[in-house]
Design a protein around this motif. Structure first.
Motif, PDB file in Angstrom:
ATOM      1  N   TRP A 129     -11.595 -10.128 -19.543  1.00 56.06           N
ATOM      2  CA  TRP A 129     -12.798  -9.954 -18.845  1.00 56.06           C
ATOM      3  C   TRP A 129     -12.692  -9.458 -17.480  1.00 56.06           C
ATOM      4  N   ASP A 130     -11.656 -10.204 -16.930  1.00 59.89           N
ATOM      5  CA  ASP A 130     -11.194  -9.891 -15.584  1.00 59.89           C
ATOM      6  C   ASP A 130     -10.811  -8.252 -15.507  1.00 59.89           C
ATOM      7  N   MET A 131      -9.929  -7.969 -16.248  1.00 61.14           N
ATOM      8  CA  MET A 131      -9.609  -6.520 -16.188  1.00 61.14           C
ATOM      9  C   MET A 131     -10.764  -5.604 -16.419  1.00 61.14           C
ATOM     10  N   ILE A 132     -11.488  -5.924 -17.507  1.00 55.40           N
ATOM     11  CA  ILE A 132     -12.810  -5.117 -17.587  1.00 55.40           C
ATOM     12  C   ILE A 132     -13.890  -5.026 -16.454  1.00 55.40           C
ATOM     13  N   ARG A 133     -13.988  -6.087 -15.934  1.00 57.61           N
ATOM     14  CA  ARG A 133     -14.789  -6.084 -14.658  1.00 57.61           C
ATOM     15  C   ARG A 133     -14.058  -5.453 -13.569  1.00 57.61           C
ATOM     16  N   GLY A 134     -12.860  -5.189 -13.664  1.00 54.24           N
ATOM     17  CA  GLY A 134     -11.989  -4.855 -12.516  1.00 54.24           C
ATOM     18  C   GLY A 134     -11.508  -3.424 -12.525  1.00 54.24           C
ATOM     19  N   PRO A 135     -10.339  -3.397 -12.783  1.00 56.00           N
ATOM     20  CA  PRO A 135      -9.668  -2.101 -12.752  1.00 56.00           C
ATOM     21  C   PRO A 135      -9.842  -1.027 -13.893  1.00 56.00           C
ATOM     22  N   VAL A 136     -10.098  -1.913 -14.943  1.00 57.63           N
ATOM     23  CA  VAL A 136     -10.076  -0.707 -16.475  1.00 57.63           C
ATOM     24  C   VAL A 136     -11.600  -0.161 -16.395  1.00 57.63           C
ATOM     25  N   ASP A 137     -11.349   1.314 -16.812  1.00 63.41           N
ATOM     26  CA  ASP A 137     -12.324   2.298 -16.905  1.00 63.41           C
ATOM     27  C   ASP A 137     -12.796   2.313 -18.282  1.00 63.41           C
ATOM     28  N   PHE A 168      -5.721 -11.644 -31.941  1.00 62.49           N
ATOM     29  CA  PHE A 168      -5.065 -12.983 -31.563  1.00 62.49           C
ATOM     30  C   PHE A 168      -4.924 -13.038 -30.215  1.00 62.49           C
ATOM     31  N   LEU A 169      -4.471 -11.598 -29.436  1.00 58.65           N
ATOM     32  CA  LEU A 169      -4.536 -11.549 -28.177  1.00 58.65           C
ATOM     33  C   LEU A 169      -5.756 -11.670 -27.538  1.00 58.65           C
ATOM     34  N   VAL A 170      -6.759 -11.211 -27.886  1.00 55.27           N
ATOM     35  CA  VAL A 170      -8.192 -11.663 -27.267  1.00 55.27           C
ATOM     36  C   VAL A 170      -8.404 -13.022 -27.465  1.00 55.27           C
ATOM     37  N   ASN A 171      -8.191 -13.775 -28.306  1.00 56.57           N
ATOM     38  CA  ASN A 171      -8.354 -15.434 -28.314  1.00 56.57           C
ATOM     39  C   ASN A 171      -7.382 -15.943 -27.242  1.00 56.57           C
ATOM     40  N   MET A 172      -6.127 -15.374 -26.965  1.00 58.09           N
ATOM     41  CA  MET A 172      -5.107 -15.692 -26.224  1.00 58.09           C
ATOM     42  C   MET A 172      -5.421 -15.733 -24.750  1.00 58.09           C
ATOM     43  N   MET A 173      -6.086 -14.521 -24.378  1.00 59.34           N
ATOM     44  CA  MET A 173      -6.317 -14.078 -23.006  1.00 59.34           C
ATOM     45  C   MET A 173      -7.682 -13.689 -22.762  1.00 59.34           C
ATOM     46  N   ARG A 174      -8.817 -14.210 -23.453  1.00 60.74           N
ATOM     47  CA  ARG A 174     -10.069 -13.919 -23.363  1.00 60.74           C
ATOM     48  C   ARG A 174     -10.690 -13.593 -21.955  1.00 60.74           C
ATOM     49  N   GLU A 199      -1.153  -0.956 -23.318  1.00 63.48           N
ATOM     50  CA  GLU A 199      -1.519  -1.785 -24.749  1.00 63.48           C
ATOM     51  C   GLU A 199      -1.513  -3.325 -24.375  1.00 63.48           C
ATOM     52  N   GLY A 200      -2.493  -3.978 -24.940  1.00 64.44           N
ATOM     53  CA  GLY A 200      -2.469  -5.465 -25.002  1.00 64.44           C
ATOM     54  C   GLY A 200      -1.102  -6.195 -25.394  1.00 64.44           C
ATOM     55  N   TYR A 201      -0.422  -5.829 -26.120  1.00 65.44           N
ATOM     56  CA  TYR A 201       0.688  -6.646 -26.755  1.00 65.44           C
ATOM     57  C   TYR A 201       1.880  -6.751 -25.522  1.00 65.44           C
ATOM     58  N   LEU A 202       1.694  -5.836 -24.477  1.00 68.11           N
ATOM     59  CA  LEU A 202       2.589  -6.380 -23.356  1.00 68.11           C
ATOM     60  C   LEU A 202       2.436  -7.569 -22.483  1.00 68.11           C
ATOM     61  N   PHE A 203       1.042  -8.161 -22.706  1.00 68.20           N
ATOM     62  CA  PHE A 203       0.930  -9.542 -22.312  1.00 68.20           C
ATOM     63  C   PHE A 203       1.234 -10.615 -23.047  1.00 68.20           C
ATOM     64  N   CYS A 238     -11.165  -1.324 -28.412  1.00 69.06           N
ATOM     65  CA  CYS A 238     -11.108  -2.552 -29.355  1.00 69.06           C
ATOM     66  C   CYS A 238     -11.791  -2.156 -30.665  1.00 69.06           C
ATOM     67  N   ASN A 239     -11.409  -3.145 -31.544  1.00 68.70           N
ATOM     68  CA  ASN A 239     -11.938  -2.848 -32.834  1.00 68.70           C
ATOM     69  C   ASN A 239     -13.269  -4.006 -33.076  1.00 68.70           C
ATOM     70  N   GLU A 240     -13.935  -3.848 -34.284  1.00 65.09           N
ATOM     71  CA  GLU A 240     -15.001  -4.907 -34.236  1.00 65.09           C
ATOM     72  C   GLU A 240     -14.707  -6.266 -34.230  1.00 65.09           C
ATOM     73  N   GLU A 241     -13.654  -6.560 -34.831  1.00 62.77           N
ATOM     74  CA  GLU A 241     -13.220  -8.131 -34.829  1.00 62.77           C
ATOM     75  C   GLU A 241     -12.858  -8.349 -33.244  1.00 62.77           C
ATOM     76  N   GLU A 242     -11.961  -7.410 -32.643  1.00 68.44           N
ATOM     77  CA  GLU A 242     -11.790  -7.886 -31.167  1.00 68.44           C
ATOM     78  C   GLU A 242     -13.102  -8.073 -30.549  1.00 68.44           C
ATOM     79  N   ALA A 243     -13.914  -7.243 -30.802  1.00 68.85           N
ATOM     80  CA  ALA A 243     -15.290  -7.273 -29.829  1.00 68.85           C
ATOM     81  C   ALA A 243     -16.019  -8.469 -30.117  1.00 68.85           C
ATOM     82  N   ARG A 244     -16.047  -8.957 -31.317  1.00 65.18           N
ATOM     83  CA  ARG A 244     -16.789 -10.235 -31.538  1.00 65.18           C
ATOM     84  C   ARG A 244     -16.054 -11.483 -31.139  1.00 65.18           C
ATOM     85  N   SER A 245     -14.741 -11.269 -30.792  1.00 70.22           N
ATOM     86  CA  SER A 245     -13.915 -12.496 -30.495  1.00 70.22           C
ATOM     87  C   SER A 245     -14.058 -12.506 -29.052  1.00 70.22           C
ATOM     88  N   LEU A 246     -14.112 -11.312 -28.412  1.00 70.75           N
ATOM     89  CA  LEU A 246     -14.214 -11.295 -26.845  1.00 70.75           C
ATOM     90  C   LEU A 246     -15.656 -11.531 -26.599  1.00 70.75           C
TER      91      LEU A 246
END
Length: 329
Positions: free
Chosen positions: A201-209, A191-197, A156-160, A213-221
């Motif tokens: 992206w590094d995780m998505i390009r790397g280890p995350v399979d 707010f997490l996406v805004n904080m650690m965008r 979960e993203g809240y861990l970050f 996300c929801n629509e708002e998070e996707a737009r922010s990303l």
């Protein structure tokens, strides 16, 4: 013991209360958002209620998802930190009663984390989170043997938001990569996406399979507006994407294709845990022989069912026959 999903997250006891706007005004909290509060502030808020009469369940984002996986009949494990108190004992018993494997050492010097979910008549939820002992989760709590025997590790993203919990998340991902175990990650909050965008992206390009996300998070990303464009942009880097669109349903991206999933029309009473329930449906499905479309269909119906009631757990669970129907979609 093998598991479908090993989840890492904040261990919180969710406490739901139906309130009116006057109480929110009195407590001076912004309606509809999550606010972090300290031990004293949370105790002050909860003093307004008769706690034994309120609906409680072992919660936190990843715990809600892992509870859903178990509810559907999957094999699930969870790691999160609790305090050595009655609330912590409740957390353990609640998850174990669902069949979730959880083995953590309670902390004697910190209260178990809680999330007071104040629900108004318009189904909006104002969440007051006191992390308590959950913020003490660290790398040493991550069990490599459990990860080796899982199909997916779910983070979960809240861990970050904390250094120790962030280190625990990365430790779990590193061990998953080492042992060729798939990784799912949820953005958790805009707010997490805004904080650690860039970190996301590094995780998505790397280890995350699999990225949730929801629509708002996707737009922010992505910086894009159209949901399909957002999903396509993320899928350029992430092998699999699950993006929720509220009552409009969701979009799954898998194998270079977009899989639209229908929304289910219900009267929303409490949106707490809708995204967590959706993630649980997807993770259960893809680890138990369902196609991505079938998994999305289950997830959509489960999310709709949970928003039509109070609390993040299904009061009206799916029957065996209902579960079989999802395999024929």
């Amino acid at each position: 013991m093998s598991h479908d999903v090993y989840a890492v997250g904040n261990a919180l006891v969710d406490i739901q209360a139906q309130v009116d706007d006057a109480l929110l005004t009195k407590l001076a909290f912004d309606k509809g958002i999550m606010t972090l509060v300290d031990d004293d502030r949370q105790a002050s808020v909860l003093s307004n209620f008769d706690l034994p009469s309120l609906h409680r369940c072992a919660g936190g984002s990843a715990a809600n998802t892992i509870a859903a996986v178990a509810d559907f009949g999957g094999k699930a494990a969870f790691v999160g930190k609790i305090g050595d108190d009655d609330t912590g004992k409740f957390f353990l018993e609640d998850l174990r009663n669902l069949g979730v494997t959880i083995d953590v050492d309670p902390l004697p010097d910190a209260p178990t984390g809680t999330c007071a979910v104040l629900i108004t008549d318009d189904a909006q939820r104002t969440m007051l989170t006191n992390l308590g002992a959950s913020a003490k989760l660290s790398e040493v709590d991550i069990d490599e043997a459990a990860i080796q025997n899982a199909k997916y590790v779910y983070i979960e993203g809240y861990l970050f938001t904390g250094e120790d919990t962030k280190a625990a998340a990365y430790r779990a991902m590193d061990l998953a990569v080492k042992n060729n175990i798939k990784i799912a990650f949820t953005a958790s909050d805009p707010f997490l996406v805004n904080m650690m965008r860039e970190e996301i992206w590094d995780m998505i390009r790397g280890p995350v399979d699999l990225f949730f996300c929801n629509e708002e998070e996707a737009r922010s990303l992505t910086g894009l507006e159209d949901p399909i464009a957002c999903a396509n942009k993320i899928h350029e880097s992430a092998e699999n994407v699950a993006m929720t669109l509220g009552e409009k349903g969701s979009i799954l991206m898998h194998g270079g294709e977009a899989i639209p999933i229908e929304g289910v029309s219900v009267k929303a009473i409490d949106t707490t845990g809708a995204g967590d329930m959706y993630a649980g449906g997807i993770l259960y499905g893809i680890t138990n022989g369902l196609t991505w479309h079938q998994s999305g269909h289950l997830a959509s119906h489960a999310a709709a069912r949970v928003v039509a009631q109070l609390g993040a757990r299904l009061a009206n669970k799916f029957t065996t026959d209902e579960m079989k129907q999802f395999t024929t979609v």
